[in-house]
Design a protein around this motif. Structure first.
Motif, PDB file in Angstrom:
ATOM      1  N   LEU A 187      -2.263   6.757 -14.022  1.00  0.00           N
ATOM      2  CA  LEU A 187      -1.096   6.594 -14.884  1.00  0.00           C
ATOM      3  C   LEU A 187      -1.495   6.677 -16.355  1.00  0.00           C
ATOM      4  CD1 LEU A 187       1.898   5.778 -15.403  1.00  0.00           C
ATOM      5  CD2 LEU A 187       1.116   3.407 -15.293  1.00  0.00           C
ATOM      6  N   THR A 188      -2.576   6.014 -16.712  1.00  0.00           N
ATOM      7  CA  THR A 188      -3.044   6.029 -18.099  1.00  0.00           C
ATOM      8  C   THR A 188      -3.358   7.449 -18.549  1.00  0.00           C
ATOM      9  OG1 THR A 188      -3.933   3.805 -17.865  1.00  0.00           O
ATOM     10  CG2 THR A 188      -4.799   5.136 -19.671  1.00  0.00           C
ATOM     11  N   MET A 189      -4.031   8.208 -17.712  1.00  0.00           N
ATOM     12  CA  MET A 189      -4.407   9.567 -18.104  1.00  0.00           C
ATOM     13  C   MET A 189      -3.202  10.504 -18.124  1.00  0.00           C
ATOM     14  SD  MET A 189      -7.352   9.060 -19.051  1.00  0.00           S
ATOM     15  CE  MET A 189      -7.518  10.700 -19.665  1.00  0.00           C
ATOM     16  N   VAL A 190      -2.241  10.303 -17.240  1.00  0.00           N
ATOM     17  CA  VAL A 190      -1.024  11.123 -17.252  1.00  0.00           C
ATOM     18  C   VAL A 190      -0.209  10.819 -18.507  1.00  0.00           C
ATOM     19  CG1 VAL A 190       1.201  11.478 -16.093  1.00  0.00           C
ATOM     20  CG2 VAL A 190      -0.915  11.586 -14.789  1.00  0.00           C
ATOM     21  N   VAL A 191      -0.088   9.547 -18.862  1.00  0.00           N
ATOM     22  CA  VAL A 191       0.632   9.187 -20.093  1.00  0.00           C
ATOM     23  C   VAL A 191      -0.092   9.757 -21.305  1.00  0.00           C
ATOM     24  CG1 VAL A 191       1.296   7.250 -21.577  1.00  0.00           C
ATOM     25  CG2 VAL A 191       1.768   7.160 -19.134  1.00  0.00           C
ATOM     26  N   PHE A 192      -1.417   9.674 -21.323  1.00  0.00           N
ATOM     27  CA  PHE A 192      -2.195  10.263 -22.408  1.00  0.00           C
ATOM     28  C   PHE A 192      -1.918  11.766 -22.502  1.00  0.00           C
ATOM     29  CE2 PHE A 192      -6.019  12.443 -23.900  1.00  0.00           C
ATOM     30  CZ  PHE A 192      -6.200  11.848 -25.136  1.00  0.00           C
ATOM     31  N   GLY A 193      -1.901  12.438 -21.361  1.00  0.00           N
ATOM     32  CA  GLY A 193      -1.614  13.874 -21.346  1.00  0.00           C
ATOM     33  C   GLY A 193      -0.206  14.180 -21.832  1.00  0.00           C
ATOM     34  N   LEU A 194       0.766  13.361 -21.453  1.00  0.00           N
ATOM     35  CA  LEU A 194       2.143  13.564 -21.915  1.00  0.00           C
ATOM     36  C   LEU A 194       2.258  13.371 -23.418  1.00  0.00           C
ATOM     37  CD1 LEU A 194       4.262  11.847 -19.124  1.00  0.00           C
ATOM     38  CD2 LEU A 194       4.346  14.260 -19.785  1.00  0.00           C
ATOM     39  N   VAL A 195       1.614  12.352 -23.952  1.00  0.00           N
ATOM     40  CA  VAL A 195       1.644  12.109 -25.404  1.00  0.00           C
ATOM     41  C   VAL A 195       0.971  13.269 -26.127  1.00  0.00           C
ATOM     42  CG1 VAL A 195       0.738  10.616 -27.236  1.00  0.00           C
ATOM     43  CG2 VAL A 195       1.812   9.611 -25.214  1.00  0.00           C
ATOM     44  N   ARG A 196      -0.137  13.716 -25.599  1.00  0.00           N
ATOM     45  CA  ARG A 196      -0.850  14.850 -26.209  1.00  0.00           C
ATOM     46  C   ARG A 196       0.007  16.119 -26.174  1.00  0.00           C
ATOM     47  NH1 ARG A 196      -6.683  16.702 -24.010  1.00  0.00           N
ATOM     48  NH2 ARG A 196      -6.928  18.465 -25.381  1.00  0.00           N
ATOM     49  N   LEU A 254       2.884  14.505  -8.880  1.00  0.00           N
ATOM     50  CA  LEU A 254       3.955  15.487  -9.134  1.00  0.00           C
ATOM     51  C   LEU A 254       4.147  15.731 -10.622  1.00  0.00           C
ATOM     52  CD1 LEU A 254       6.645  14.434  -6.508  1.00  0.00           C
ATOM     53  CD2 LEU A 254       5.263  16.521  -6.515  1.00  0.00           C
ATOM     54  N   LEU A 255       4.141  14.679 -11.396  1.00  0.00           N
ATOM     55  CA  LEU A 255       4.269  14.808 -12.847  1.00  0.00           C
ATOM     56  C   LEU A 255       3.072  15.555 -13.429  1.00  0.00           C
ATOM     57  CD1 LEU A 255       6.156  13.984 -15.158  1.00  0.00           C
ATOM     58  CD2 LEU A 255       4.842  11.871 -15.357  1.00  0.00           C
ATOM     59  N   ASP A 256       1.897  15.222 -12.937  1.00  0.00           N
ATOM     60  CA  ASP A 256       0.675  15.895 -13.354  1.00  0.00           C
ATOM     61  C   ASP A 256       0.747  17.383 -13.019  1.00  0.00           C
ATOM     62  OD1 ASP A 256      -1.937  16.586 -14.027  1.00  0.00           O
ATOM     63  OD2 ASP A 256      -2.851  15.481 -12.377  1.00  0.00           O
ATOM     64  N   HIS A 257       1.189  17.700 -11.825  1.00  0.00           N
ATOM     65  CA  HIS A 257       1.296  19.100 -11.408  1.00  0.00           C
ATOM     66  C   HIS A 257       2.295  19.866 -12.266  1.00  0.00           C
ATOM     67  CE1 HIS A 257       2.873  22.435  -8.912  1.00  0.00           C
ATOM     68  NE2 HIS A 257       1.582  22.586  -8.634  1.00  0.00           N
ATOM     69  N   ARG A 258       3.416  19.254 -12.535  1.00  0.00           N
ATOM     70  CA  ARG A 258       4.481  19.923 -13.294  1.00  0.00           C
ATOM     71  C   ARG A 258       4.035  20.304 -14.701  1.00  0.00           C
ATOM     72  NH1 ARG A 258       7.216  22.256 -16.305  1.00  0.00           N
ATOM     73  NH2 ARG A 258       9.447  22.119 -16.660  1.00  0.00           N
ATOM     74  N   PHE A 259       3.309  19.395 -15.365  1.00  0.00           N
ATOM     75  CA  PHE A 259       2.935  19.625 -16.758  1.00  0.00           C
ATOM     76  C   PHE A 259       1.443  19.891 -16.959  1.00  0.00           C
ATOM     77  CE2 PHE A 259       6.857  17.108 -17.015  1.00  0.00           C
ATOM     78  CZ  PHE A 259       7.617  17.956 -17.802  1.00  0.00           C
ATOM     79  N   ARG A 260       0.674  19.939 -15.862  1.00  0.00           N
ATOM     80  CA  ARG A 260      -0.769  20.201 -15.929  1.00  0.00           C
ATOM     81  C   ARG A 260      -1.448  19.252 -16.925  1.00  0.00           C
ATOM     82  NH1 ARG A 260       0.117  23.100 -12.081  1.00  0.00           N
ATOM     83  NH2 ARG A 260       0.535  25.289 -11.983  1.00  0.00           N
ATOM     84  N   LEU A 310       0.826  -1.201   0.000  1.00  0.00           N
ATOM     85  CA  LEU A 310       0.000   0.000   0.000  1.00  0.00           C
ATOM     86  C   LEU A 310       0.864   1.257   0.000  1.00  0.00           C
ATOM     87  CD1 LEU A 310      -2.788   1.285   0.084  1.00  0.00           C
ATOM     88  CD2 LEU A 310      -2.735   1.070   2.571  1.00  0.00           C
ATOM     89  N   LEU A 311       1.942   1.254   0.747  1.00  0.00           N
ATOM     90  CA  LEU A 311       2.845   2.413   0.762  1.00  0.00           C
ATOM     91  C   LEU A 311       3.469   2.661  -0.609  1.00  0.00           C
ATOM     92  CD1 LEU A 311       4.636   2.082   4.215  1.00  0.00           C
ATOM     93  CD2 LEU A 311       2.915   3.768   3.524  1.00  0.00           C
ATOM     94  N   PHE A 312       3.870   1.589  -1.279  1.00  0.00           N
ATOM     95  CA  PHE A 312       4.437   1.760  -2.623  1.00  0.00           C
ATOM     96  C   PHE A 312       3.391   2.261  -3.607  1.00  0.00           C
ATOM     97  CE2 PHE A 312       8.053  -0.978  -1.280  1.00  0.00           C
ATOM     98  CZ  PHE A 312       9.067  -0.107  -1.655  1.00  0.00           C
ATOM     99  N   LEU A 313       2.162   1.805  -3.469  1.00  0.00           N
ATOM    100  CA  LEU A 313       1.095   2.313  -4.327  1.00  0.00           C
ATOM    101  C   LEU A 313       0.855   3.806  -4.077  1.00  0.00           C
ATOM    102  CD1 LEU A 313      -1.478  -0.607  -4.188  1.00  0.00           C
ATOM    103  CD2 LEU A 313      -0.204   0.167  -6.197  1.00  0.00           C
ATOM    104  N   LEU A 314       0.844   4.198  -2.808  1.00  0.00           N
ATOM    105  CA  LEU A 314       0.652   5.617  -2.476  1.00  0.00           C
ATOM    106  C   LEU A 314       1.829   6.465  -2.957  1.00  0.00           C
ATOM    107  CD1 LEU A 314      -0.884   5.268   1.090  1.00  0.00           C
ATOM    108  CD2 LEU A 314      -2.062   5.927  -1.028  1.00  0.00           C
ATOM    109  N   LEU A 315       3.033   5.936  -2.842  1.00  0.00           N
ATOM    110  CA  LEU A 315       4.213   6.631  -3.353  1.00  0.00           C
ATOM    111  C   LEU A 315       4.118   6.804  -4.865  1.00  0.00           C
ATOM    112  CD1 LEU A 315       7.088   7.782  -2.826  1.00  0.00           C
ATOM    113  CD2 LEU A 315       7.936   5.464  -3.240  1.00  0.00           C
ATOM    114  N   SER A 316       3.698   5.767  -5.555  1.00  0.00           N
ATOM    115  CA  SER A 316       3.533   5.835  -7.003  1.00  0.00           C
ATOM    116  C   SER A 316       2.460   6.840  -7.392  1.00  0.00           C
ATOM    117  CB  SER A 316       3.185   4.450  -7.564  1.00  0.00           C
ATOM    118  OG  SER A 316       4.205   3.536  -7.279  1.00  0.00           O
TER     119      SER A 316
END
Length: 112
Positions: free
Chosen positions: A89-98, A18-24, A6-12
């Motif tokens: 993760l899927t939506m962040v990767v989608f946002g990065l690709v976009r 953080l990635l989402d915040h950095r690139f909105r 659970l801790l590793f999931l929360l860390l992930s």
């Protein structure tokens, strides 16, 4: 040690935030829409898991890294956090690709 998974999931999840915040990319671009999309994704995959459990396809594995708490038979509490991470993760990767595609298109327009 039973809380390690659970801790590793929360860390992930925190790293994705953080990635989402950095690139909105997702929540930081439109929080209401992102919350709805994430909720729908988690509910869909939870239903998928429950269907698999009901059909005797999915089983809960025993490991010392999990809490041992279940929401339903063979549905550990960590599964909900994993599904949230998977959808996020899927939506962040989608946002990065976009974002990358938009920057590449802008760069191509400048070259012409």
């Amino acid at each position: 040690m039973g809380v390690l998974y659970l801790l590793f999931l929360l860390l992930s999840l925190g790293c994705m935030a953080l990635l989402d915040h950095r690139f909105r990319l997702f929540f930081f671009a439109d929080a209401r829409r992102a919350a709805l999309v994430l909720l729908i994704g988690v509910l869909f995959f939870t239903g998928w898991d429950l269907g698999g459990i009901g059909a005797d396809i999915f089983y809960r594995g025993e490991t010392p890294f999990m809490l041992g708490l279940t929401l339903a038979p063979h549905l550990p509490v960590e599964e909900i956090f994993f599904l949230a991470f998977l959808c996020y993760l899927t939506m962040v990767v989608f946002g990065l690709v976009r974002l990358a595609a938009g920057k590449a298109a802008a760069r191509d327009r400048v070259k012409q």
